[in-house]
Write an enzyme that holds these catalytic residues in place. Structure first.
Site, PDB file in Angstrom:
ATOM      1  N   ASP A   3      -7.656  15.787   8.164  1.00 44.81           N
ATOM      2  CA  ASP A   3      -7.749  14.578   7.341  1.00 44.81           C
ATOM      3  C   ASP A   3      -8.587  13.512   8.061  1.00 44.81           C
ATOM      4  OD1 ASP A   3      -5.746  13.327   4.923  1.00 44.81           O
ATOM      5  OD2 ASP A   3      -6.622  11.849   6.309  1.00 44.81           O
ATOM      6  N   ASP A  14       0.829  -1.224   0.000  1.00 40.33           N
ATOM      7  CA  ASP A  14       0.000   0.000   0.000  1.00 40.33           C
ATOM      8  C   ASP A  14       0.855   1.261   0.000  1.00 40.33           C
ATOM      9  OD1 ASP A  14      -0.699  -0.466   3.471  1.00 40.33           O
ATOM     10  OD2 ASP A  14       0.720   0.935   2.570  1.00 40.33           O
ATOM     11  N   TYR A  51      -9.653  10.972  -2.068  1.00 40.47           N
ATOM     12  CA  TYR A  51      -9.570   9.980  -3.134  1.00 40.47           C
ATOM     13  C   TYR A  51     -10.743  10.039  -4.094  1.00 40.47           C
ATOM     14  CZ  TYR A  51      -6.073   8.933   0.197  1.00 40.47           C
ATOM     15  OH  TYR A  51      -5.020   9.084   1.056  1.00 40.47           O
ATOM     16  N   HIS A  76      -7.763  10.566   8.520  1.00 39.35           N
ATOM     17  CA  HIS A  76      -6.830   9.702   9.272  1.00 39.35           C
ATOM     18  C   HIS A  76      -6.040  10.501  10.315  1.00 39.35           C
ATOM     19  CE1 HIS A  76      -7.544   7.685   5.400  1.00 39.35           C
ATOM     20  NE2 HIS A  76      -7.494   6.569   6.107  1.00 39.35           N
ATOM     21  N   GLY A 129       1.601   4.689   4.991  1.00 39.03           N
ATOM     22  CA  GLY A 129       0.312   5.189   4.510  1.00 39.03           C
ATOM     23  C   GLY A 129       0.463   5.990   3.230  1.00 39.03           C
ATOM     24  N   HIS A 154       1.718  10.874   7.433  1.00 38.77           N
ATOM     25  CA  HIS A 154       2.122   9.602   8.034  1.00 38.77           C
ATOM     26  C   HIS A 154       3.627   9.377   7.922  1.00 38.77           C
ATOM     27  CE1 HIS A 154      -2.056   8.639   8.441  1.00 38.77           C
ATOM     28  NE2 HIS A 154      -2.262   8.477   7.162  1.00 38.77           N
ATOM     29  N   ASP A 212     -10.418  13.365   2.565  1.00 35.53           N
ATOM     30  CA  ASP A 212     -10.994  12.006   2.501  1.00 35.53           C
ATOM     31  C   ASP A 212     -12.129  11.798   3.505  1.00 35.53           C
ATOM     32  OD1 ASP A 212      -7.882  10.465   3.764  1.00 35.53           O
ATOM     33  OD2 ASP A 212      -8.969  12.259   4.385  1.00 35.53           O
TER      34      ASP A 212
HETATM   35  O1  LIG Z   1      -5.317   8.918   3.392  1.00 35.50           O
HETATM   36  C1  LIG Z   1      -4.403   8.515   4.102  1.00 35.50           C
HETATM   37  C2  LIG Z   1      -3.740   7.157   3.905  1.00 35.50           C
HETATM   38  C3  LIG Z   1      -4.755   6.074   3.608  1.00 35.50           C
HETATM   39  C4  LIG Z   1      -4.100   4.713   3.634  1.00 35.50           C
HETATM   40  C5  LIG Z   1      -3.278   4.345   4.656  1.00 35.50           C
HETATM   41  C6  LIG Z   1      -2.703   3.058   4.702  1.00 35.50           C
HETATM   42  C7  LIG Z   1      -3.008   2.160   3.716  1.00 35.50           C
HETATM   43  C8  LIG Z   1      -3.823   2.497   2.653  1.00 35.50           C
HETATM   44  C9  LIG Z   1      -4.374   3.784   2.620  1.00 35.50           C
HETATM   45  N1  LIG Z   1      -5.153   4.195   1.580  1.00 35.50           N
HETATM   46  C10 LIG Z   1      -6.165   3.456   1.043  1.00 35.50           C
HETATM   47  O2  LIG Z   1      -6.522   2.420   1.543  1.00 35.50           O
HETATM   48  C11 LIG Z   1      -6.826   3.971  -0.167  1.00 35.50           C
HETATM   49  C12 LIG Z   1      -6.326   5.036  -0.860  1.00 35.50           C
HETATM   50  C13 LIG Z   1      -6.997   5.452  -2.029  1.00 35.50           C
HETATM   51  C14 LIG Z   1      -8.149   4.836  -2.466  1.00 35.50           C
HETATM   52  C15 LIG Z   1      -8.630   3.778  -1.711  1.00 35.50           C
HETATM   53  C16 LIG Z   1      -9.875   3.086  -2.156  1.00 35.50           C
HETATM   54  F1  LIG Z   1      -9.605   1.832  -2.334  1.00 35.50           F
HETATM   55  F2  LIG Z   1     -10.744   3.242  -1.160  1.00 35.50           F
HETATM   56  F3  LIG Z   1     -10.320   3.656  -3.276  1.00 35.50           F
HETATM   57  C17 LIG Z   1      -8.005   3.323  -0.590  1.00 35.50           C
HETATM   58  N2  LIG Z   1      -3.923   9.245   5.105  1.00 35.50           N
HETATM   59  O3  LIG Z   1      -4.426  10.478   5.344  1.00 35.50           O
HETATM   60 ZN   LIG Z   2      -6.390  10.339   4.947  1.00 31.85          ZN
END
Ligand SMILES: O=C(CCc1ccccc1NC(=O)c1cccc(C(F)(F)F)c1)NO
Ligand SMILES: [Zn+2]
Length: 409
Positions: free
Chosen positions: A204, A127, A332, A206, A177, A169, A293
Site C-alpha cells: 500500500d 476522516d 481511491y 501508506h 485511517g 491501520h 493507492d
Molecule cells: O489509504 C489509507 C488511508 C488513507 C488515509 C489515512 C488517514 C486519513 C485520511 C486518509 N485517506 C484520505 O485522505 C483519502 C481517502 C480517499 C480519497 C481521498 C482523496 F481526497 F484524495 F480523494 C483521500 N491507508 O492505506
Molecule cells: Zn493507503
C-alpha cells in the site's frame, strides 16, 4: 463454483510453474492432468459487496472489483466462498472489548451522533467517521480474512483472496485511517495457529503501522512495508531505522520512498529485498496487502506505478510455492483499483487477460481507453539513484542483522 475440471484448462499452466524438464509425452500429459493448477479461494458474496460498497471513502468500489473479475470469467477458475461474519469473541482476540462494545453500540444508531466525545476516543472522527452498520461491516470484512486464512490452514487452497480486507491501520482499541478493525492482524493470528513463521508484505502507499505495531516484538512474524514517507504524510511512521523491538528486533523491515517512483525501480527494489528475506527468514506462509493507492491516477497523487509493479511482487511470492493470503486495502481511483486486483487475481489463477475491458455492467467506468493496462504518467521521480542505492544497502544491513531462522531456533 468448484474449481474447474482440469481438462478444461489443459493448455494453461500457472505462469510460475517450473519448466518441464525432458519428459515423454505421456509424462507431460499425466503431469498436466495432475493438480498443477493453483487452488485459489475467493471470498465473495452479495452481502459483503453491499457492506463494502457502503464504506464512504471507497463507495461502490467493491462492485467494480468483483464486476471486473467476473467480466473476465475468472470466477470459473476460483473457489468462490461466502464469508461468514466474525464473532465478537473472534474480534476480541486482538481488539479490546470496550472498543468492540462501542462499535456495537453505534451500529444501529442513525448518523447524527457520530462525532461524540467518546467516538473520538475510539478513533472515530472526521476522516474515520462512524456510520450505521459499522459493527456489522467489521464482522463481515474481518470474518472473510480469518476464513480465508482457515482455508490455508486446512490446506483447502494454495492461495486465498479477500479484496474486501487489508485494513492495515486498525489498532487494538481504536479505528484509524478509516480502518475500523484490523482484519490483517486477526488473519495472521489465525495463521499462527498452524504456521511457524509468517511473512507479511504491505504494498500500500501508506505504512502498515497497525500490523507492524501488533507484531513488532516477535520474531515469528516478519512485517515488510514499502510506502511513501514524507513530512506530514499519514501515518508518519515506517522509517528505515524502524526495525521492531525486543525479540522482534530486525523483524520489521521498512522501505520508505519519495513521490514519483515507477514500476521498474519499485519492483526491482522490492523483489530483491523479498529474495533476501526469503533466504534469512524462511517463511512458512505469506500474507500480502495489495493496496492500490500507489498507482498513477489515484487521488493520492504520489507514486507513478501501474499494476505491473504489484504483479511482479505477487509473482515472486507465488513462485515460492508457499500458502499465500492476498488482501486489498487502499485504492481511491476505483477503476484502476479494479484493474489492479483483477490483474493480480489472473496471476494467482495463471490466466492471461485480454487488454480490452469486456462488455459488462460497469464498462463505462473504464473510459476513455477501456483498457486493462494502466499507462504510467510523466511525474517527476523524487527518488534519486543515490537515494534508492543507499536505501537498499540500509535495508540489507538490517536484514543481515536478523538471525537466520536456524540460528534463532
Ligand atoms: O489509504 C489509507 C488511508 C488513507 C488515509 C489515512 C488517514 C486519513 C485520511 C486518509 N485517506 C484520505 O485522505 C483519502 C481517502 C480517499 C480519497 C481521498 C482523496 F481526497 F484524495 F480523494 C483521500 N491507508 O492505506
Ligand atoms: Zn493507503
Amino acid at each position: 463454483v468448484n474449481d474447474i475440471t482440469v481438462k478444461e484448462n489443459l493448455p494453461c499452466v500457472n505462469e510460475n510453474v517450473d519448466d518441464v524438464t525432458e519428459k515423454s509425452d505421456y509424462d507431460i500429459k499425466t503431469e498436466n492432468t495432475r493438480q498443477r493448477i493453483r487452488r485459489v479461494v475467493y471470498m465473495h458474496s452479495r452481502e459483503i459487496v453491499e457492506a463494502a460498497n457502503k464504506m464512504i471513502k471507497v463507495e461502490n468500489r467493491a462492485s467494480l472489483v468483483s464486476g471486473l473479475i467476473e467480466s473476465y470469467g475468472l470466477h470459473k477458475y476460483l473457489r468462490v466462498t461466502e464469508p461468514r461474519p466474525a464473532t465478537f469473541d473472534e474480534l476480541s482476540i486482538f481488539h479490546s472489548g470496550e472498543f468492540l462494545e462501542f462499535l456495537k453500540s453505534i451500529n444501529d444508531q442513525d448518523d447524527e451522533e457520530k462525532y461524540t466525545e467518546e467516538a473520538q476516543l475510539y478513533g472515530l472522527s472526521y476522516d474515520c467517521p462512524a456510520h450505521t452498520g459499522v459493527y456489522d461491516y467489521v464482522r463481515l470484512i474481518t470474518g472473510a480474512t480469518v476464513q480465508a486464512a482457515e482455508h490455508l490452514i486446512d490446506n483447502m487452497a494454495d492461495a486465498a483472496i479477500n479484496w474486501f480486507g487489508g485494513w492495515h491501520h486498525g489498532k487494538k482499541d481504536s479505528a484509524a485511517g478509516f480502518c475500523y478493525s484490523n482484519d490483517i492482524v486477526l488473519g495472521i493470528l489465525k495463521l499462527r495457529e498452524r504456521f511457524s513463521r509468517v511473512l507479511y508484505v504491505d504494498l500500500d502507499l501508506h505504512h502498515g503501522d497497525g500490523v507492524e505495531d501488533a507484531f513488532c516484538s516477535t520474531n515469528k512474524v516478519l512485517t515488510l512495508s514499502v510506502h511513501k514517507q514524507a513530512v506530514g504524510f499519514y501515518p508518519g511512521t515506517g522509517k528505515v531505522t524502524d526495525v521492531g523491538c525486543g525479540k522482534g528486533k530486525y523483524y520489521a523491515v521498512n522501505i520508505p520512498l519519495k513521490d514519483g517512483i515507477q514500476d521498474t525501480e519499485f519492483s526491482t527494489l522490492v523483489c530483491r529485498i523479498l529474495v533476501k528475506i526469503k533466504e534469512k527468514f524462511d517463511p512458512d506462509v505469506v500474507v500480502c496487502q495489495c493496496g492500490a493507492d500507489g498507482i498513477i491516477g489515484d487521488p493520492m497523487e504520489s507514486f507513478n506505478l501501474t499494476q505491473l509493479s504489484l504483479g511482479r511482487c505477487i509473482s515472486t511470492l507465488l513462485s515460492w510455492k508457499l500458502p499465500i493470503l492476498l488482501l486489498g486495502g487502499g485504492g481511491y481511483n476505483h477503476a484502476n483499483t479494479a484493474r489492479c486486483w483483477t490483474y493480480l487475481t489472473s496471476i494467482a489463477v495463471g490466466r492471461k487477460l485480454q487488454n480490452d475491458i469486456p462488455e459488462h455492467k460497469y464498462l463505462l467506468e473504464y473510459g476513455p481507453d477501456y483498457e486493462l493496462q494502466i499507462t504510467p504518467g510523466n511525474k517527476k521521480n523524487d527518488n534519486s539513484k543515490d537515494y534508492i542505492q543507499n536505501l537498499y544497502h540500509d535495508v540489507l544491513y538490517n536484514i543481515n542483522q536478523m538471525m537466520t531462522n536456524t540460528q534463532s531456533r
